[in-house]
Design an enzyme around this catalytic site. Structure first.
Site, short mmCIF file in Angstrom:
data_model
loop_
_atom_site.label_atom_id
_atom_site.label_comp_id
_atom_site.label_asym_id
_atom_site.label_seq_id
_atom_site.Cartn_x
_atom_site.Cartn_y
_atom_site.Cartn_z
CG HIS A 77 -1.49 1.32 1.57
ND1 HIS A 77 -2.48 1.93 0.83
CD2 HIS A 77 -1.21 2.20 2.58
CE1 HIS A 77 -2.79 3.11 1.36
NE2 HIS A 77 -2.02 3.31 2.42
CG ASP A 106 6.54 18.89 -25.77
OD1 ASP A 106 6.75 18.39 -24.65
OD2 ASP A 106 5.82 18.34 -26.62
CD1 TRP A 142 6.80 3.06 4.43
CD2 TRP A 142 7.89 4.10 2.77
NE1 TRP A 142 7.10 4.33 4.86
CE2 TRP A 142 7.78 5.00 3.86
CE3 TRP A 142 8.54 4.54 1.61
CZ2 TRP A 142 8.29 6.30 3.83
CZ3 TRP A 142 9.05 5.84 1.58
CH2 TRP A 142 8.92 6.70 2.69
CB SER A 169 10.55 6.46 -13.78
OG SER A 169 9.47 7.33 -13.91
CB SER A 170 11.92 9.71 -9.81
OG SER A 170 10.82 8.99 -9.39
CG HIS A 253 12.72 14.62 6.11
ND1 HIS A 253 11.61 14.43 6.88
CD2 HIS A 253 12.73 15.91 5.76
CE1 HIS A 253 10.97 15.58 6.99
NE2 HIS A 253 11.63 16.50 6.32
CD GLU A 255 9.75 10.12 -2.13
OE1 GLU A 255 10.73 10.36 -2.87
OE2 GLU A 255 8.59 9.94 -2.54
CE1 TYR A 257 8.50 19.66 4.18
CE2 TYR A 257 10.04 18.02 5.02
CZ TYR A 257 9.09 19.00 5.23
OH TYR A 257 8.72 19.29 6.51
CB SER A 268 1.01 29.18 -4.21
OG SER A 268 1.54 28.70 -3.00
CG HIS A 302 12.74 13.91 11.84
ND1 HIS A 302 12.61 15.15 11.29
CD2 HIS A 302 12.19 13.05 10.95
CE1 HIS A 302 12.00 15.04 10.11
NE2 HIS A 302 11.75 13.78 9.90
CG HIS A 303 11.94 9.68 9.67
ND1 HIS A 303 10.59 9.58 9.46
CD2 HIS A 303 12.32 10.78 9.01
CE1 HIS A 303 10.18 10.57 8.68
NE2 HIS A 303 11.22 11.33 8.40
CB THR A 328 6.07 24.58 7.42
OG1 THR A 328 7.24 23.82 7.14
CG2 THR A 328 4.86 23.84 6.91
CE LYS A 331 6.41 27.03 0.81
NZ LYS A 331 6.09 27.67 -0.43
NE ARG A 450 4.28 3.13 11.02
CZ ARG A 450 5.16 3.79 10.25
NH1 ARG A 450 6.15 4.47 10.81
NH2 ARG A 450 5.04 3.78 8.96
C1 HEM Z 1 6.21 20.74 9.95
C2 HEM Z 1 6.60 19.81 9.17
C3 HEM Z 1 6.91 18.38 9.59
C4 HEM Z 1 7.57 17.90 10.68
C5 HEM Z 1 8.19 18.72 11.78
C6 HEM Z 1 7.57 16.46 10.58
C7 HEM Z 1 8.15 15.60 11.49
C8 HEM Z 1 8.10 14.23 11.42
C9 HEM Z 1 8.75 13.34 12.33
C10 HEM Z 1 9.58 13.77 13.51
C11 HEM Z 1 8.47 12.07 11.93
C12 HEM Z 1 8.97 10.78 12.58
C13 HEM Z 1 8.02 10.29 13.57
C14 HEM Z 1 8.38 8.96 14.08
O1 HEM Z 1 8.52 8.00 13.28
O2 HEM Z 1 8.50 8.84 15.31
C15 HEM Z 1 7.66 12.14 10.77
C16 HEM Z 1 7.18 11.05 10.08
C17 HEM Z 1 6.65 11.13 8.82
N1 HEM Z 1 6.34 12.28 8.16
FE1 HEM Z 1 6.54 14.18 8.86
N2 HEM Z 1 6.91 16.09 9.46
C18 HEM Z 1 6.51 17.23 8.83
C19 HEM Z 1 5.84 17.29 7.63
C20 HEM Z 1 5.64 16.22 6.80
C21 HEM Z 1 5.23 16.32 5.43
C22 HEM Z 1 4.98 17.61 4.70
C23 HEM Z 1 5.15 15.06 4.97
C24 HEM Z 1 4.76 14.54 3.61
C25 HEM Z 1 4.01 15.13 2.76
C26 HEM Z 1 5.50 14.16 6.04
C27 HEM Z 1 5.50 12.79 5.93
C28 HEM Z 1 5.91 11.94 6.90
C29 HEM Z 1 5.92 10.51 6.76
C30 HEM Z 1 5.52 9.70 5.50
C31 HEM Z 1 6.37 9.99 7.97
C32 HEM Z 1 6.47 8.52 8.38
C33 HEM Z 1 7.48 7.74 7.68
C34 HEM Z 1 7.47 6.31 8.17
O3 HEM Z 1 8.00 6.07 9.26
O4 HEM Z 1 6.94 5.45 7.46
N3 HEM Z 1 5.79 14.90 7.16
N4 HEM Z 1 7.44 13.48 10.47
CU LIG Z 2 10.96 13.33 8.11
#
Ligand code: HEM
Ligand SMILES: [Cu+2]
Ligand SMILES: [Cu+2]
Lengths: 526, 376
Positions: A77, A106, A142, A169-170, A253, A255, A257, A268, A302-303, A328, A331, A450
């Site tokens: 998924h 183009d 994933w 591709s990307s 990370h 990614e 963004y 915008s 941070h992950h 952020t 914005k 999770r």
């Molecule tokens: C203010 C902006 C953001 C902050 C401070 C932030 C912070 C974090 C942090 C600290 C985690 C890790 C949490 C953990 O696993 O314990 C996380 C996970 C995640 N964030 Fe954000 N995030 C922000 C915005 C975003 C945005 C814009 C996206 C995507 C469009 C995003 C997508 C994700 C995803 C996919 C994960 C989980 C990844 C995984 O473990 O599978 N975050 N974020």
């Molecule tokens: Cu992150």
């Protein structure tokens, strides 16, 4: 203004007839359409997998699937939604819009453009084929952490090669976008006059070029660990399993963004149109995007706060992550100021854009909470994180894609979509996305990890609510497919300008629909 | 540098103002306050950030709602034309920055406090994650045991088990043998894993840490209240990731000493058992028990196979006993079949191997604890 509108072009030849048009096309509009339809298909397949997940989680106890298959579902998924739905949708939008927005005929590299699309279906066919293999589809998440991912059976090499293909591709898509933006702008279209969608994609493309090779490298190391006796990530052979996580998130990370910067560009574009007022703080929007992109390279760990990093490292990544909240915030404040004292109307694209701003901000708040290391020890790997990233990705990235579809479909097809159905689609999506994901905050805080197929009884109520929201949200998206189908087939004719407050070359200088080859002569931009 | 005490004071004062009686019932939806000094600090920090977010949210969404209501075309609003304001833009870059500092300061001090594993601990426990169970080693006492999902829960959670799981107390959060610790002692935990990455987590203790093969991670805890605290493995670790709970029983010092005594006696009895010949019936009875907790999930209730190979009719279970023992001790590299040398003792291994060789319609010679000892 109508004399500027190019409705017909003498040395113009139309599209090839028949199916081969789509296989051989090098036209940015055709390729944009292919990307968008492909992404919709992937969205439905990934969505079906989500339904399986929510079905099993509807009640405590194992009712429908086995734990291993459940893990395959969460893994597939995520891979399909990230690489098959969200990213291709943005590339499709870029294909349609970037040339029209900067006055180019183009993309700069049309043949490569064809390739970057056409390898995708093969990549995903390969990934989906693993569902039928001995040992099942990949089930290690994933994020593919070793050593667990090395327990994947026959699917393993297919997983790795799929990543290679998607990465290829990307990267090709990104190079094309950079080349187009740098070389093909119409006279007078200086960088600081480009629409924000073009700017955000420009920066996104650099992120892609920087991190996709890193990702490809990391999975290649997994491949050699598995088959060629290396031990990059195997502690017993002198390697380090945590190294993979560092490399993965150095890609991962940026990614996330990659999946949200183009969304910022879309919002915008839409908010000023329906507020009938120019975007507030254009240049600070550009600088904020650039700073987010820069910061996204120095926050990856941070992950991984729980892997046992030295305190100094944890502090650094905490501070850096908190900093991202500042641009952020800029914005969001700018969008709100754009609405302030505007003259607003609420057509479907605007509704989705407003939904985006509110719900994305909620996801940003939980992001800020997750950034705080000592508390992240509690949140990490729970449903709180699941809620966070679905708020930013579903009600963020996906909502922006929906907004874009409603906003530009009339331009692309020449037909207005059904406004009444569009609004119904918006309201149902917004209600159910919250029924689906808001309770997951509670589940996470109450201690539900999770990626589990079954749970203890105190989590039962909110899981049921969440599942009901999930089914309803899923069904609602079929309505979207119908609306798009109906709009392509016909409908009330759109004007060239489409929206009263619309600005930009695609609305001011091109007909709806635009000719197959637009801007064969560059427009003058003042 | 602001001390932790003043920090706590500041945070608590802010919370006291913000918390209202209307928040009753909010507890079940919120993070637990837990039972350790760490968990309470973490909770306070969580509440502080939550309120910061809520207040910013109210301001931002309020402004949005205001324009949506009053600045709409249908109300005859005429659009203004302003599109920048350096002053405003500097303001809303600087103010969030300052707000972030009010979060960063207490967060830093809490983090430093949590990472202080160097100051004297009263006892040390080594926690090892295995697919899919926890092993606890009391370093100073020579006690070492495995903690599995409770067998009743393990049966109930199988698809088609026919058991109504809602009738089971603490469904999926109970184990056959909990980790028992005394209250009010600083306990140092060393975390590692034998196969894949796991994460050890009990929400009430306020922290989780990954257990990673080849690494030894540290954390500490000091439980202030007697009770049973439950958590889970929190890092995806394969098929049964959802079924490896952590249960910690915090007891008084006296009860802890009593438990230690019993545990040591049992260990001696087991050691004695390893030195004698076991009868077939004894081996089969013990073997079934060991099989159901350790092997059933992959190899099936009746040895029919699943994620793992079938045991019924297997060439290994019907072949040379030495090879069978070897396979169980070492596992099969690159698969979910782990080595059990560190997890099961000689008696358990002899029993489960004999059970596999005589049960499920197989018929091969049984093995004795002494055979295992010799093969190790
Ligand atoms: C203010 C902006 C953001 C902050 C401070 C932030 C912070 C974090 C942090 C600290 C985690 C890790 C949490 C953990 O696993 O314990 C996380 C996970 C995640 N964030 Fe954000 N995030 C922000 C915005 C975003 C945005 C814009 C996206 C995507 C469009 C995003 C997508 C994700 C995803 C996919 C994960 C989980 C990844 C995984 O473990 O599978 N975050 N974020
Ligand atoms: Cu992150
Ligand atoms: Cu585990």
């Amino acid at each position: 203004m109508s004399e500027h509108v190019a409705t017909h072009d003498d040395h113009d030849h139309g599209p090839e007839k028949g199916l081969m048009r789509w296989v051989r096309t090098t036209n940015h509009k055709d390729i944009g359409t292919l990307y968008l339809l492909f992404s919709l298909l992937m969205f439905l397949i990934g969505g079906a997998m989500a339904m399986v997940i929510r079905l099993e989680l509807f009640q405590p106890g194992m009712q429908f699937v086995d734990p291993q298959f459940f893990n395959s579902m969460t893994t597939m998924h995520a891979l399909i939604m990230v690489f098959g739905a969200v990213m291709p949708a943005f590339v499709g939008l870029a294909n349609w819009l970037v040339p029209m927005m900067i006055g180019a005929p183009d993309m700069a590299l049309p043949r490569m453009n064809n390739w970057s699309f056409w390898i995708l279906p093969f990549g995903f066919a390969m990934l989906l084929s693993t569902l039928f293999m001995e040992g099942g589809a990949p089930a290690a998440g994933w994020t593919m952490y070793p050593p667990l991912v090395l327990q994947t059976q026959d699917a393993f090499p297919f997983l790795i090669f799929t990543v290679h293909i998607l990465g290829l591709s990307s990267i090709m898509g990104a190079i094309n976008i950079v080349a187009t933006i740098l070389n093909m702008r119409a006279p007078g279209m200086s960088l600081m006059k480009m629409p924000l969608f073009v700017w955000t994609w420009f920066i996104t493309a650099y992120l892609l070029i920087a991190v996709m090779p890193v990702f490809a490298g990391a999975v290649t190391m997994l491949l050699t660990d598995q088959y060629f006796g290396t031990s990059f990530f195997d502690a017993a052979g002198g390697g380090d399993p945590v190294l993979f996580q560092h490399v993965f998130w150095f890609f991962g990370h940026p990614e996330v963004y990659i999946m949200i910067l183009p969304a910022f560009g879309i919002v915008s574009a839409i908010v000023p149109t329906f507020a009938r007022k120019p975007l507030f703080g254009y240049s600070s929007m550009v600088y904020a995007t650039a700073s987010i992109a820069f910061l996204s390279f120095i926050v990856w760990a941070h992950h991984m706060f729980t892997v046992g990093m030295p305190v100094a490292g944890e502090l650094f990544f905490m501070y850096a992550t908190m900093l991202i909240a500042v641009p952020t915030g800029v914005k969001v404040f700018n969008w709100v100021s754009t609405m302030w004292r505007g003259s607003m109307t609420f057509e479907t694209p605007m509704l989705f854009a407003l939904g985006f701003i509110i719900l994305f901000t909620i996801g940003g708040f939980s992001g800020l909470m997750l950034a705080i290391t000592p508390v992240d020890f509690q949140y990490h790997d729970t449903y709180f994180v699941v809620a966070h990233f679905h708020y930013v990705l579903v009600s963020g990235a996906i909502f922006s894609i929906m907004a874009a579809a409603y906003y530009w479909l009339p331009k692309w097809t020449g037909n207005m979509y059904d406004e009444r159905l569009g609004k119904i689609h918006f309201w149902l999506s917004t209600i159910f996305v919250n029924v689906l994901f808001f309770p997951q905050h509670f589940l996470g805080l109450a201690g539900m990890p999770r990626r589990i197929p079954d749970y203890s009884l105190q989590f039962a109520d909110w899981n049921m609510v969440s599942s009901i929201g999930g089914f309803a949200f899923g069904l609602t998206q079929l309505l979207f497919c119908y609306i798009v189908y109906k709009t392509i087939k016909g409908g009330q004719k759109a004007t060239d300008r489409v929206w009263e407050g619309a600005t930009g070359l695609e609305f001011e200088k091109l007909s709806s629909p635009p000719p197959y080859h637009s801007f064969t002569e560059a427009p003058q931009v003042k | 540098m602001i001390t932790r005490a003043t920090n706590r004071l500041l945070v608590s004062a802010a919370l006291a103002i913000l918390a209202s009686p209307a928040m009753a019932g909010f507890d079940e939806l919120n993070l637990t306050q837990g039972v350790t000094p760490i968990s309470r600090e973490v909770y306070d920090l969580h509440m502080w950030i939550l309120w910061v977010c809520i207040i910013i949210g109210i301001i931002v969404f309020g402004a949005m709602a205001w324009s949506i209501i009053y600045h709409r075309k249908s109300k005859g609003a005429v659009p203004a034309t302003f599109h920048e304001s350096t002053k405003l833009e500097i303001l809303w870059t600087a103010v969030p920055f300052l707000i972030l500092i009010t979060i960063a300061v207490p967060a830093t001090s809490t983090l430093l406090y949590m990472s202080d594993t160097s100051t004297d601990a009263d006892m040390t426990i080594k926690v090892t994650g295995h697919q899919w169970k926890w092993q606890y080693e009391y370093m100073d006492e020579g006690i070492d045991f495995i903690s599995n999902l409770h067998p009743d829960h393990n049966n109930a959670r199988m698809k088609g088990s026919g058991t109504d799981v809602t009738t089971i107390d603490h469904y999926l959060l109970d184990v056959d043998e909990p980790l028992v610790v005394p209250v009010d002692k600083k306990i140092r935990l060393l975390l590692t894993a034998s196969d894949v990455i796991h994460a050890w987590w009990v929400p009430e203790l306020g922290q989780k840490q990954d257990a990673i093969p080849g690494y030894i991670n540290e954390m500490w805890t000091k439980i202030e209240k007697e009770g049973t605290y439950r958590g889970n493995c929190a890092e995806l670790c394969g098929k049964d990731h959802g079924f490896m709970p952590v249960v910690v029983k915090a007891v008084s010092e006296a009860d802890y000493q009593k438990w230690l005594g019993e545990k040591k006696q049992a260990a001696e009895a087991a050691a004695a058992g390893a030195d004698r010949e076991w009868t077939l019936d004894e081996l089969m009875a013990k073997g079934q028990q060991v099989y159901n907790t350790n092997c059933m999930a992959c190899h099936g209730m009746n040895g029919e196979g699943g994620v793992g190979k079938a045991i019924a009719g297997s060439p290994i279970a019907n072949g040379d006993a030495g090879a069978h023992i070897d396979l169980l001790l070492k596992g099969v590299a690159g698969t979910a079949m782990a080595g059990y040398a560190a997890i099961l003792n000689d008696v358990d291994l002899a029993a489960v191997i004999s059970y596999q060789r005589k049960g499920f319609g197989n018929d091969a010679d049984i093995v004795q604890p002494a055979d295992i000892k010799a093969a190790r």
